[in-house]
Design a protein around this motif. Structure first.
Motif, PDB file in Angstrom:
ATOM      1  N   GLY A  28      -5.458  -2.937 -16.285  1.00 24.03           N
ATOM      2  CA  GLY A  28      -5.753  -3.946 -15.275  1.00 24.03           C
ATOM      3  C   GLY A  28      -4.560  -4.204 -14.369  1.00 24.03           C
ATOM      4  O   GLY A  28      -4.685  -4.270 -13.147  1.00 24.03           O
ATOM      5  N   ARG A  29      -3.411  -4.344 -15.001  1.00 25.28           N
ATOM      6  CA  ARG A  29      -2.196  -4.612 -14.231  1.00 25.28           C
ATOM      7  C   ARG A  29      -1.921  -3.501 -13.234  1.00 25.28           C
ATOM      8  O   ARG A  29      -1.667  -3.751 -12.052  1.00 25.28           O
ATOM      9  N   ILE A  30      -1.968  -2.288 -13.731  1.00 24.81           N
ATOM     10  CA  ILE A  30      -1.662  -1.151 -12.864  1.00 24.81           C
ATOM     11  C   ILE A  30      -2.680  -1.021 -11.738  1.00 24.81           C
ATOM     12  O   ILE A  30      -2.333  -0.782 -10.582  1.00 24.81           O
ATOM     13  N   ALA A  31      -3.921  -1.211 -12.077  1.00 21.76           N
ATOM     14  CA  ALA A  31      -4.965  -1.117 -11.056  1.00 21.76           C
ATOM     15  C   ALA A  31      -4.718  -2.147  -9.962  1.00 21.76           C
ATOM     16  O   ALA A  31      -4.820  -1.844  -8.768  1.00 21.76           O
ATOM     17  N   ALA A  32      -4.377  -3.357 -10.367  1.00 20.33           N
ATOM     18  CA  ALA A  32      -4.121  -4.404  -9.383  1.00 20.33           C
ATOM     19  C   ALA A  32      -2.949  -4.002  -8.489  1.00 20.33           C
ATOM     20  O   ALA A  32      -2.988  -4.177  -7.270  1.00 20.33           O
ATOM     21  N   ARG A  33      -1.938  -3.437  -9.113  1.00 25.84           N
ATOM     22  CA  ARG A  33      -0.758  -3.056  -8.349  1.00 25.84           C
ATOM     23  C   ARG A  33      -1.106  -1.939  -7.350  1.00 25.84           C
ATOM     24  O   ARG A  33      -0.750  -1.992  -6.187  1.00 25.84           O
ATOM     25  N   LEU A  34      -1.832  -0.952  -7.834  1.00 24.10           N
ATOM     26  CA  LEU A  34      -2.248   0.142  -6.942  1.00 24.10           C
ATOM     27  C   LEU A  34      -3.034  -0.408  -5.764  1.00 24.10           C
ATOM     28  O   LEU A  34      -2.833  -0.010  -4.616  1.00 24.10           O
ATOM     29  N   LEU A  35      -3.926  -1.340  -6.071  1.00 28.53           N
ATOM     30  CA  LEU A  35      -4.779  -1.868  -5.017  1.00 28.53           C
ATOM     31  C   LEU A  35      -3.965  -2.599  -3.961  1.00 28.53           C
ATOM     32  O   LEU A  35      -4.152  -2.394  -2.758  1.00 28.53           O
ATOM     33  N   ILE A  36      -3.054  -3.418  -4.428  1.00 31.17           N
ATOM     34  CA  ILE A  36      -2.229  -4.165  -3.478  1.00 31.17           C
ATOM     35  C   ILE A  36      -1.415  -3.216  -2.611  1.00 31.17           C
ATOM     36  O   ILE A  36      -1.324  -3.381  -1.393  1.00 31.17           O
ATOM     37  N   GLU A  37      -0.874  -2.200  -3.231  1.00 32.42           N
ATOM     38  CA  GLU A  37      -0.118  -1.219  -2.451  1.00 32.42           C
ATOM     39  C   GLU A  37      -1.001  -0.597  -1.375  1.00 32.42           C
ATOM     40  O   GLU A  37      -0.595  -0.406  -0.245  1.00 32.42           O
ATOM     41  N   GLN A  38      -2.202  -0.304  -1.780  1.00 35.13           N
ATOM     42  CA  GLN A  38      -3.114   0.342  -0.856  1.00 35.13           C
ATOM     43  C   GLN A  38      -3.511  -0.596   0.281  1.00 35.13           C
ATOM     44  O   GLN A  38      -3.687  -0.173   1.414  1.00 35.13           O
ATOM     45  N   ILE A  39      -3.647  -1.865  -0.049  1.00 35.98           N
ATOM     46  CA  ILE A  39      -4.003  -2.836   0.985  1.00 35.98           C
ATOM     47  C   ILE A  39      -2.858  -2.967   1.984  1.00 35.98           C
ATOM     48  O   ILE A  39      -3.069  -2.998   3.191  1.00 35.98           O
ATOM     49  N   GLU A  40      -1.662  -3.023   1.455  1.00 34.83           N
ATOM     50  CA  GLU A  40      -0.529  -3.276   2.331  1.00 34.83           C
ATOM     51  C   GLU A  40       0.008  -2.014   2.990  1.00 34.83           C
ATOM     52  O   GLU A  40       0.844  -2.083   3.874  1.00 34.83           O
ATOM     53  N   ASN A  41      -0.474  -0.910   2.539  1.00 38.12           N
ATOM     54  CA  ASN A  41      -0.063   0.357   3.135  1.00 38.12           C
ATOM     55  C   ASN A  41      -1.239   1.325   3.093  1.00 38.12           C
ATOM     56  O   ASN A  41      -1.326   2.170   2.216  1.00 38.12           O
ATOM     57  N   PRO A  42      -2.133   1.157   4.055  1.00 40.32           N
ATOM     58  CA  PRO A  42      -3.417   1.859   4.028  1.00 40.32           C
ATOM     59  C   PRO A  42      -3.298   3.387   4.030  1.00 40.32           C
ATOM     60  O   PRO A  42      -4.247   4.072   3.666  1.00 40.32           O
ATOM     61  N   ASP A  43      -2.154   3.889   4.438  1.00 39.81           N
ATOM     62  CA  ASP A  43      -2.028   5.346   4.517  1.00 39.81           C
ATOM     63  C   ASP A  43      -1.697   5.973   3.176  1.00 39.81           C
ATOM     64  O   ASP A  43      -1.677   7.188   3.032  1.00 39.81           O
ATOM     65  N   ARG A  44      -1.398   5.134   2.230  1.00 39.33           N
ATOM     66  CA  ARG A  44      -1.059   5.640   0.911  1.00 39.33           C
ATOM     67  C   ARG A  44      -2.175   6.529   0.381  1.00 39.33           C
ATOM     68  O   ARG A  44      -3.340   6.179   0.432  1.00 39.33           O
ATOM     69  N   PRO A  45      -1.808   7.683  -0.131  1.00 35.22           N
ATOM     70  CA  PRO A  45      -2.846   8.555  -0.688  1.00 35.22           C
ATOM     71  C   PRO A  45      -3.415   7.937  -1.966  1.00 35.22           C
ATOM     72  O   PRO A  45      -2.775   7.097  -2.596  1.00 35.22           O
ATOM     73  N   ILE A  46      -4.602   8.364  -2.335  1.00 36.23           N
ATOM     74  CA  ILE A  46      -5.202   7.835  -3.558  1.00 36.23           C
ATOM     75  C   ILE A  46      -4.402   8.304  -4.758  1.00 36.23           C
ATOM     76  O   ILE A  46      -3.696   9.301  -4.709  1.00 36.23           O
ATOM     77  N   ARG A  47      -4.510   7.530  -5.821  1.00 32.55           N
ATOM     78  CA  ARG A  47      -3.776   7.913  -7.022  1.00 32.55           C
ATOM     79  C   ARG A  47      -4.677   7.852  -8.241  1.00 32.55           C
ATOM     80  O   ARG A  47      -5.637   7.097  -8.293  1.00 32.55           O
ATOM     81  N   HIS A  48      -4.335   8.658  -9.206  1.00 36.27           N
ATOM     82  CA  HIS A  48      -5.098   8.666 -10.445  1.00 36.27           C
ATOM     83  C   HIS A  48      -4.104   8.487 -11.587  1.00 36.27           C
ATOM     84  O   HIS A  48      -3.315   9.375 -11.868  1.00 36.27           O
ATOM     85  N   VAL A  49      -4.120   7.318 -12.198  1.00 36.34           N
ATOM     86  CA  VAL A  49      -3.177   7.036 -13.276  1.00 36.34           C
ATOM     87  C   VAL A  49      -3.920   7.068 -14.611  1.00 36.34           C
ATOM     88  O   VAL A  49      -4.914   6.366 -14.785  1.00 36.34           O
TER      89      VAL A  49
END
Lengths: 346, 346
Positions: free
Chosen positions: A301-322
């Motif tokens: 959950g924590r990691i997913a939230a972090r990934l999401l926030i990163e993606q929101i604040e930096n839309p160009d970020r490529p998708i990630r699979h953790v």
DNA sequence: TTGAAAGCGCTAACAA
DNA sequence: TTGTTAGCGCTTTCAA
């Protein structure tokens, strides 16, 4: 409607501070080119009037809501709770709020998801079984930030946080084999889900690698719920030649198994070993304490939230699979097979 | 379904359907005086364009958000989870969404609560220990709908859903007395909370009514958490003359008690009886299954949600105070005192 | 460094 | 029954 609306807006603050209301807006959104003395006056006015920003207006105008949506099937199993805890923990470090949607298996996920994209949320976390994947495509096409938790986009185009389901199951079965079990009952999860599939695959692979033949009767269909766990266990116990151990695809169904075993007048682990998957908090509370494969749900959950926030604040970020590792948590619900209760009955 | 496009507004729909955009608004908000043929055309256009309403805009314009806020201390105990489940169940019957705030004991409750009043939510459900009551006053003054769950407004001016804490505790103690216990240890909850106070009061009253004298050492301070339960139990077990039963103010601390008892090499209930309060789901999973006072948490959540919705939709409704009964759930963690382990040691 | 003004997408009078 | 037109409270250009 006779409501007295005592709400203070930036207009009031502006008047109080003797500036224009756009200046107030600037101060409040942390804009830098404001004279210190002005900023001070504004802040004082805010304080004096007890002004609180209106989020709705801010999001409508600014295009950001400061809200993260969480879509889950329901709150009634420890599994979701753990994930939610992790998410919540991470969000509390940020300035995002959490909007919770439970779909209650009504398969209206799609409409919820779309609703969030329309201003309600800046991004969404999905813990929902992907029964219909259409809306995932839509989210992606709209470039709306989202992260899947414990489930996989069949097209491999989404950010995902999951765990090594297959390997976890492999190790669990290996552990049972190591204890000497040869007849191992397996209760599947909801087979539409990737995780269920992978756990079964891991189990089968371990059997195969150990040269243990697979008997079809020993694989019973479940759905990740306690009740099905109970019933599947009954079917296993009713077999002509029942297993000496049962591997349930998650803890919840393992609890059902334990119940069934008890209902048959048998003991865990003496008569039947039981092993689960997930390691929800209850696993260490049941008696005997459940041996299980730990999925780091809160961390997911924590990691997913972090990934999401990163993606929101930096839309160009490529998708990630953790993918996080699982680990076998050995407690008290398994032991080497004893002289079987079946033998005793003969 | 046709393709969804984020930037479709009612304006586009209006153009597509060949009507004014207020007509679209009317159709979408279920207004009745619209010609059937017009409605149909609009609906078709909506479908064709994949239009989804923007909640933010709708709430800003309409003054309603369709969101209910839930303020809780955290997600990490079954207690909140059960209440949340009840709330969620009730809301899923309505059209309200749930916005979840966890305060994480950071005592920022007030700011969260106020934030919600500013457009974010139409009403708020508070399960938060009322350490500072100031903002409750603010909510009330602003006529903002809210309901307190399992806690009481000292001024008696708020809608409240709670349960008969005092009576529940009374019955629990009575039960232990009935089993023959005379030395009963009691572990309090967080004494700032009304519920903690009432449970202690119920316990004392039962002792008094039974003519059992109260020994101060037997009352140990806890805080509703497992860890404190463990430590308070240790203090009780270390007494020169330890109790034969322990009544913990909630299940979570009762689990701590059971752990401590086990750590002392003693058995529940043989050596020490343990009783809890709440009946969270874990209570029936622990070993031995916990005897406890059941608070209908999910129902409390459901009722609170219902009260809140009524209040939102009918602001003139007077406040209400609903108190639900508790009930003793007898399981396996209590029995009559045996020859004491203390005696054995002598 | 500040102010004026144009929206964000929608609801809800008020007219027609 | 439908259209016109103000706002809702705020952010964000664009000018000054």
């Amino acid at each position: 409607m006779s409501e007295i609306n005592t709400s203070v807006t930036i207009l009031d603050v502006a008047r109080e501070a003797g500036v224009s209301y756009s200046t107030v807006s600037r101060v409040l959104s942390g804009y830098n080119y404001v004279k210190d003395s002005t900023r001070e006056r504004v802040l004082e006015a805010v304080e004096r009037l007890g002004y609180v920003v209106n989020q709705q207006a801010r999001s409508l105008a600014g295009g950001k809501s400061g809200v993260i949506g969480l879509l889950v099937p329901g709150l009634d199993n420890g599994y979701i709770g753990e994930i939610a805890r992790g998410i919540d923990e991470e969000l509390s470090k940020s300035s995002y709020d959490l909007l919770l949607y439970t779909t209650h298996r009504t398969s209206t996920e799609a409409s919820y998801a779309l609703k969030m994209t329309k201003g309600l949320a800046d991004g969404v976390l999905l813990v929902v079984p992907l029964l219909t994947t259409g809306y995932i495509e839509t989210l992606r096409e709209q470039n709306f930030p989202y992260v899947l938790i414990d489930q996989v986009d069949p097209n491999n185009r989404s950010s995902v946080v999951d765990s090594l389901n297959r390997q976890g199951a492999y190790e669990a079965t290996q552990y049972l084999l190591g204890l000497g079990h040869r007849r191992i009952g397996f209760i599947t999860g909801l087979m539409k889900l990737r995780s269920a599939e992978e756990r079964l695959a891991g189990h089968m692979a371990a059997l195969r690698d150990a040269g243990v033949s697979v008997e079809e009767d020993l694989i019973q269909t479940g759905d990740f719920w306690r009740r099905e766990g109970y019933e599947a266990a009954e079917r296993l116990l009713n077999l002509h030649n029942p297993p000496t151990a049962i591997f349930a695809s998650n803890d919840l169904s393992a609890f059902g198994v334990m119940e069934a075993v008890r209902a048959y007048g048998l003991q865990v682990p003496h008569d039947i070993s039981v092993i689960g998957f997930d390691d929800i908090p209850q696993a260490s509370l049941v008696y005997p304490r459940l041996t299980t494969v730990r999925q780091p749900l809160d961390e997911m959950g924590r990691i997913a939230a972090r990934l999401l926030i990163e993606q929101i604040e930096n839309p160009d970020r490529p998708i990630r699979h953790v993918t996080l590792p699982t680990s076998l948590v050995i407690r008290e619900s398994c032991q080497s097979p004893q002289q079987s209760w079946l033998d005793l009955r003969r």
